[in-house]
Write a protein that holds these residues in place. Structure first.
Motif, PDB file in Angstrom:
ATOM      1  N   PHE A 206      65.564 -35.875  51.049  1.00  0.00           N
ATOM      2  CA  PHE A 206      65.651 -36.200  52.476  1.00  0.00           C
ATOM      3  C   PHE A 206      67.109 -36.294  52.919  1.00  0.00           C
ATOM      4  O   PHE A 206      67.453 -36.005  54.060  1.00  0.00           O
ATOM      5  CB  PHE A 206      64.936 -37.531  52.749  1.00  0.00           C
ATOM      6  CG  PHE A 206      64.996 -37.982  54.177  1.00  0.00           C
ATOM      7  CD1 PHE A 206      64.167 -37.427  55.140  1.00  0.00           C
ATOM      8  CD2 PHE A 206      65.900 -38.961  54.571  1.00  0.00           C
ATOM      9  CE1 PHE A 206      64.238 -37.838  56.466  1.00  0.00           C
ATOM     10  CE2 PHE A 206      65.978 -39.379  55.890  1.00  0.00           C
ATOM     11  CZ  PHE A 206      65.142 -38.814  56.835  1.00  0.00           C
TER      12      PHE A 206
ATOM     13  N   ALA B 249      63.354 -39.538  64.261  1.00  0.00           N
ATOM     14  CA  ALA B 249      63.050 -39.400  62.833  1.00  0.00           C
ATOM     15  C   ALA B 249      64.258 -38.929  62.023  1.00  0.00           C
ATOM     16  O   ALA B 249      64.194 -38.910  60.803  1.00  0.00           O
ATOM     17  CB  ALA B 249      61.888 -38.439  62.619  1.00  0.00           C
ATOM     18  N   THR B 250      65.301 -38.522  62.715  1.00  0.00           N
ATOM     19  CA  THR B 250      66.575 -38.206  62.052  1.00  0.00           C
ATOM     20  C   THR B 250      67.672 -38.495  63.066  1.00  0.00           C
ATOM     21  O   THR B 250      67.425 -38.489  64.267  1.00  0.00           O
ATOM     22  CB  THR B 250      66.687 -36.721  61.648  1.00  0.00           C
ATOM     23  OG1 THR B 250      66.546 -35.922  62.814  1.00  0.00           O
ATOM     24  CG2 THR B 250      65.643 -36.341  60.620  1.00  0.00           C
ATOM     25  N   ASP B 251      68.867 -38.752  62.573  1.00  0.00           N
ATOM     26  CA  ASP B 251      69.937 -39.034  63.513  1.00  0.00           C
ATOM     27  C   ASP B 251      70.431 -37.730  64.143  1.00  0.00           C
ATOM     28  O   ASP B 251      70.849 -36.809  63.431  1.00  0.00           O
ATOM     29  CB  ASP B 251      71.099 -39.747  62.801  1.00  0.00           C
ATOM     30  CG  ASP B 251      72.017 -40.433  63.805  1.00  0.00           C
ATOM     31  OD1 ASP B 251      72.537 -39.734  64.705  1.00  0.00           O
ATOM     32  OD2 ASP B 251      72.191 -41.655  63.705  1.00  0.00           O
TER      33      ASP B 251
ATOM     34  N   LYS C  20      73.481 -43.655  65.045  1.00  0.00           N
ATOM     35  CA  LYS C  20      74.449 -44.544  64.392  1.00  0.00           C
ATOM     36  C   LYS C  20      75.843 -43.917  64.425  1.00  0.00           C
ATOM     37  O   LYS C  20      76.769 -44.458  63.833  1.00  0.00           O
ATOM     38  CB  LYS C  20      74.092 -44.715  62.908  1.00  0.00           C
ATOM     39  CG  LYS C  20      72.884 -45.555  62.602  1.00  0.00           C
ATOM     40  CD  LYS C  20      72.755 -45.740  61.094  1.00  0.00           C
ATOM     41  CE  LYS C  20      71.684 -46.755  60.751  1.00  0.00           C
ATOM     42  NZ  LYS C  20      70.352 -46.177  60.727  1.00  0.00           N
TER      43      LYS C  20
ATOM     44  N   ALA D  52      65.826 -48.916  62.838  1.00  0.00           N
ATOM     45  CA  ALA D  52      66.932 -48.034  63.185  1.00  0.00           C
ATOM     46  C   ALA D  52      66.724 -47.411  64.559  1.00  0.00           C
ATOM     47  O   ALA D  52      67.181 -46.313  64.824  1.00  0.00           O
ATOM     48  CB  ALA D  52      67.091 -46.923  62.147  1.00  0.00           C
TER      49      ALA D  52
ATOM     50  N   LEU E  40      64.027 -46.403  65.513  1.00  0.00           N
ATOM     51  CA  LEU E  40      63.068 -45.332  65.332  1.00  0.00           C
ATOM     52  C   LEU E  40      61.662 -45.854  65.464  1.00  0.00           C
ATOM     53  O   LEU E  40      61.358 -46.954  65.040  1.00  0.00           O
ATOM     54  CB  LEU E  40      63.207 -44.739  63.922  1.00  0.00           C
ATOM     55  CG  LEU E  40      64.598 -44.320  63.517  1.00  0.00           C
ATOM     56  CD1 LEU E  40      64.594 -43.830  62.091  1.00  0.00           C
ATOM     57  CD2 LEU E  40      65.111 -43.248  64.432  1.00  0.00           C
TER      58      LEU E  40
ATOM     59  N   TYR F 167      66.741 -48.020  53.869  1.00  0.00           N
ATOM     60  CA  TYR F 167      65.474 -48.482  54.444  1.00  0.00           C
ATOM     61  C   TYR F 167      64.767 -47.403  55.256  1.00  0.00           C
ATOM     62  O   TYR F 167      63.729 -47.639  55.822  1.00  0.00           O
ATOM     63  CB  TYR F 167      65.729 -49.688  55.370  1.00  0.00           C
ATOM     64  CG  TYR F 167      66.867 -49.431  56.346  1.00  0.00           C
ATOM     65  CD1 TYR F 167      66.715 -48.583  57.430  1.00  0.00           C
ATOM     66  CD2 TYR F 167      68.112 -50.006  56.132  1.00  0.00           C
ATOM     67  CE1 TYR F 167      67.758 -48.325  58.287  1.00  0.00           C
ATOM     68  CE2 TYR F 167      69.170 -49.761  56.998  1.00  0.00           C
ATOM     69  CZ  TYR F 167      68.987 -48.925  58.073  1.00  0.00           C
ATOM     70  OH  TYR F 167      70.020 -48.651  58.931  1.00  0.00           O
ATOM     71  N   CYS F 168      65.333 -46.229  55.340  1.00  0.00           N
ATOM     72  CA  CYS F 168      64.851 -45.226  56.297  1.00  0.00           C
ATOM     73  C   CYS F 168      63.355 -44.956  56.132  1.00  0.00           C
ATOM     74  O   CYS F 168      62.901 -44.562  55.066  1.00  0.00           O
ATOM     75  CB  CYS F 168      65.624 -43.928  56.127  1.00  0.00           C
ATOM     76  SG  CYS F 168      65.064 -42.657  57.265  1.00  0.00           S
TER      77      CYS F 168
ATOM     78  N   CYS G  21      68.102 -36.471  56.897  1.00  0.00           N
ATOM     79  CA  CYS G  21      69.238 -37.164  57.489  1.00  0.00           C
ATOM     80  C   CYS G  21      70.220 -37.570  56.400  1.00  0.00           C
ATOM     81  O   CYS G  21      69.878 -38.311  55.478  1.00  0.00           O
ATOM     82  CB  CYS G  21      68.781 -38.389  58.269  1.00  0.00           C
ATOM     83  SG  CYS G  21      70.128 -39.190  59.153  1.00  0.00           S
TER      84      CYS G  21
ATOM     85  N   PHE H 125      72.685 -39.513  56.480  1.00  0.00           N
ATOM     86  CA  PHE H 125      73.206 -40.881  56.474  1.00  0.00           C
ATOM     87  C   PHE H 125      72.597 -41.718  55.344  1.00  0.00           C
ATOM     88  O   PHE H 125      73.175 -42.712  54.927  1.00  0.00           O
ATOM     89  CB  PHE H 125      72.996 -41.553  57.825  1.00  0.00           C
ATOM     90  CG  PHE H 125      73.953 -41.077  58.890  1.00  0.00           C
ATOM     91  CD1 PHE H 125      75.166 -40.492  58.550  1.00  0.00           C
ATOM     92  CD2 PHE H 125      73.650 -41.222  60.231  1.00  0.00           C
ATOM     93  CE1 PHE H 125      76.052 -40.051  59.528  1.00  0.00           C
ATOM     94  CE2 PHE H 125      74.525 -40.797  61.216  1.00  0.00           C
ATOM     95  CZ  PHE H 125      75.728 -40.210  60.862  1.00  0.00           C
ATOM     96  N   ALA H 126      71.420 -41.327  54.895  1.00  0.00           N
ATOM     97  CA  ALA H 126      70.863 -41.879  53.653  1.00  0.00           C
ATOM     98  C   ALA H 126      70.608 -43.385  53.677  1.00  0.00           C
ATOM     99  O   ALA H 126      70.790 -44.066  52.658  1.00  0.00           O
ATOM    100  CB  ALA H 126      71.792 -41.540  52.471  1.00  0.00           C
ATOM    101  N   CYS H 127      70.193 -43.913  54.796  1.00  0.00           N
ATOM    102  CA  CYS H 127      69.930 -45.357  54.861  1.00  0.00           C
ATOM    103  C   CYS H 127      68.845 -45.728  53.858  1.00  0.00           C
ATOM    104  O   CYS H 127      67.824 -45.049  53.749  1.00  0.00           O
ATOM    105  CB  CYS H 127      69.498 -45.747  56.268  1.00  0.00           C
ATOM    106  SG  CYS H 127      70.706 -45.262  57.503  1.00  0.00           S
TER     107      CYS H 127
END
Ligand code: SF4
Length: 338
Positions: A84, A116-118, A150, A326, A328, A66-67, A60, A62-64
């Motif tokens: 990732f 598990a991914t946006d 998001k 998130a 998730l 906390y992911c 993903c 978006f690279a959060c």
């Protein structure tokens, strides 16, 4: 210097200057791959709020920070945390596999897209994998579906979502961890701004699609303050949201490797506490959880918000409090990640 001695033969003036310039910063390049998909629907273990999950992408962008889902790249022997975020895999051939697998879905089952991914990360703009699945769902009826994202890119698919919602139960969870744009930029570097996400909530609700806001993951002493959560819930309500989730941060080793340096950089005074609390366990234990659950319950009540989408009861949603972020599900509730 004689021409033949020059390390930059043929270059002069601004071209030479440019070639000699030092690198100040090098942005990572995201690479997109196509990966064979063997199964679209992935069954979760019994007792959870949804029966099946779907993730059209691996990784993903978006690279959060906390992911939790970073560990899923380790299945592909990709262990560097940045992989990732910058090696994104679009799954191939999704519609015929989904059509085949939908025969296994019972009327009481529910399907969650984007666990598990946006599903609306930037790759979707070009590769349309999520949209290809929605086109299949638009031909179905009686299903119970949810989408977590998001991204304001979901607005592109509103006509399709309306068509799905006319014959199925559909809800959309828009994740907003904070209204503070600079904190969001640090936490979720490549995700759309919080105001764009709120506008997305408004657009979806105006289209008649049940939509809620998930402040997940709630991060202790970073986003968990009563005033912050209350302002977020209020904004969610004002933009038409009908429910407001709430899942506490959990840190698996792959997420801890990214999140703790983030805390060190932006909240150095919290580092030791985070290290102590999350060192031996991915999940926070103790009275803090009860306090936060109560805080969220009071906030929901104040703003007339439910705790989950139309087809998820409070009791069903309860496990998410302990294991989601998130929007998730925690790793423990996924039997495997596609
Ligand atoms: S938390 Fe969600 S949006 Fe953020 S990087 Fe992970 S999968 Fe993507």
């Amino acid at each position: 210097m004689l021409f033949g001695d020059s390390p930059l033969p043929g270059l002069a003036g601004i071209a030479r200057l440019a070639a000699q310039s030092e690198v100040l910063e090098s942005k990572r390049t995201v690479r997109y791959f196509e990966i064979d998909c063997r199964s679209v629907l992935n069954r979760t273990r019994p007792g959870l709020p949804f029966t099946w999950t779907i993730n059209p992408y691996r990784g993903c962008e978006f690279a959060c920070r906390y992911c939790y889902a970073r560990y899923t790249h380790e299945f592909m022997e990709l262990h560097e945390s940045h992989e990732f975020e910058d090696r994104i895999y679009a799954k191939s051939n999704l519609p015929p596999i989904l059509r085949r697998e939908l025969k296994r879905v019972r009327a009481t089952d529910s399907i969650a897209i984007g666990t598990a991914t946006d599903p609306y990360q930037p790759a979707e703009r070009r590769f349309l994998r999520t949209r290809s699945l929605l086109e299949v769902f638009a031909g179905q009826s009686g299903l119970s579906l949810s989408i977590t994202t998001k991204s304001d890119l979901i607005r592109r698919d509103i006509p399709l979502l309306r068509s799905i919602a006319s014959r199925n139960r559909l809800s959309v969870n828009v994740t907003i961890t904070t209204l503070d744009a600079s904190l969001a930029r640090a936490l979720e570097p490549r995700a759309p701004r919080p105001d764009l996400r709120l506008q997305t909530v408004r657009a979806l609700t105006d289209a008649g699609i049940p939509t809620g806001v998930f402040p997940n993951p709630v991060m202790p002493l970073i986003t968990d303050q009563e005033a912050r959560l209350d302002a977020l819930a209020k904004a969610a309500r004002e933009h038409g949201a009908s429910y407001f989730g709430g899942g506490l941060l959990f840190l698996m080793p792959s997420s801890r490797r990214v999140f703790l340096p983030f805390v060190e950089q932006h909240f150095p005074h919290l580092l030791r506490r985070y290290q102590e609390r999350y060192e031996s366990d991915a999940y926070l234990k103790g009275p803090y959880r009860d306090m936060l659950r109560e805080r969220l319950r009071a906030i929901r009540q104040r703003h007339g918000l439910a705790s989950g989408g139309t087809h998820v009861s409070e009791e069903q949603r309860f496990p998410l409090f302990e294991s989601s972020q998130a929007g998730l599900p925690g790793a423990g509730i996924l039997r495997h990640v596609p």
